[in-house]
Design a protein around this motif. Structure first.
Motif, PDB file in Angstrom:
ATOM      1  N   ASN A  66      75.047 -32.566 -29.286  1.00  0.00           N
ATOM      2  CA  ASN A  66      73.652 -32.127 -29.215  1.00  0.00           C
ATOM      3  C   ASN A  66      73.048 -32.465 -27.863  1.00  0.00           C
ATOM      4  OD1 ASN A  66      73.688 -31.097 -31.801  1.00  0.00           O
ATOM      5  ND2 ASN A  66      72.886 -32.964 -32.713  1.00  0.00           N
ATOM      6  N   TRP A  67      73.327 -33.672 -27.343  1.00  0.00           N
ATOM      7  CA  TRP A  67      72.829 -34.063 -26.031  1.00  0.00           C
ATOM      8  C   TRP A  67      73.393 -33.140 -24.953  1.00  0.00           C
ATOM      9  CZ3 TRP A  67      75.813 -35.731 -21.901  1.00  0.00           C
ATOM     10  CH2 TRP A  67      75.097 -36.148 -20.781  1.00  0.00           C
ATOM     11  N   GLN A  91      71.659 -29.727 -25.085  1.00  0.00           N
ATOM     12  CA  GLN A  91      70.323 -29.776 -24.493  1.00  0.00           C
ATOM     13  C   GLN A  91      70.404 -29.820 -22.975  1.00  0.00           C
ATOM     14  OE1 GLN A  91      67.425 -29.433 -26.064  1.00  0.00           O
ATOM     15  NE2 GLN A  91      68.514 -29.206 -27.984  1.00  0.00           N
ATOM     16  N   TRP A  92      71.351 -30.587 -22.452  1.00  0.00           N
ATOM     17  CA  TRP A  92      71.525 -30.690 -21.013  1.00  0.00           C
ATOM     18  C   TRP A  92      71.943 -29.339 -20.426  1.00  0.00           C
ATOM     19  CZ3 TRP A  92      75.433 -30.506 -17.285  1.00  0.00           C
ATOM     20  CH2 TRP A  92      75.107 -31.091 -16.072  1.00  0.00           C
ATOM     21  N   LYS A 121      68.909 -26.980 -20.313  1.00  0.00           N
ATOM     22  CA  LYS A 121      68.034 -27.295 -19.184  1.00  0.00           C
ATOM     23  C   LYS A 121      68.642 -26.830 -17.866  1.00  0.00           C
ATOM     24  CE  LYS A 121      65.729 -31.265 -21.213  1.00  0.00           C
ATOM     25  NZ  LYS A 121      65.519 -32.708 -21.178  1.00  0.00           N
TER      26      LYS A 121
END
Length: 133
Positions: free
Chosen positions: A75-76, A79-80, A83
């Motif tokens: 998930n991290w 998201q990265w 972005k």
């Protein structure tokens, strides 16, 4: 019974290499290369701690806990990546579009450049505000 079969039997029921372990192994290699040039004991200790953590995760039998850690990492990473893609798009569109934030809901609004002062209507909250493009 050869060595490979013994290893396969021993690894049965263990976590193995998931996405987080692969990321940690790449990070270990990068830190090892850095530690060759930097000669700082803290970099070496960080590398050693990361190796221990990686092997702990790989050989762990608590699959549900390792699965949740891997999902949090994925998930991290997602998201990265989102972005990063937004930043790339903004840099690519920087000459033809200008970005503003709505004063009410803080939504990002993209408008074309070169039209002078225009009334921008936020698509989320329908707030109108005037900006120079």
């Amino acid at each position: 019974m050869n060595f490979r079969e013994k290893m396969m039997r021993w690894m049965q029921g263990r976590n193995g290499m998931d996405d987080l372990a692969r990321f940690e192994s790449i990070l270990v290699w990068i830190l090892l290369i850095i530690s060759l040039f930097v000669r700082n004991p803290s970099v070496y200790l960080l590398t050693l701690a990361l190796i221990i953590h990686m092997y702990f995760r790989v050989f762990s039998k608590n699959l549900s806990k390792r699965y949740s850690e891997n999902q949090a990492f994925r998930n991290w990473r997602y998201q990265w990546n989102v972005k990063l893609q937004k930043t790339k798009r903004r840099l690519k569109d920087g000459r033809t579009y200008k970005y503003f934030r709505c004063p009410m809901c803080k939504q990002k609004v993209r408008v074309p450049r070169g039209h002078g002062k225009i009334c921008v209507i936020c698509p989320k909250c329908r707030e109108e505000f005037i900006k120079r493009t």
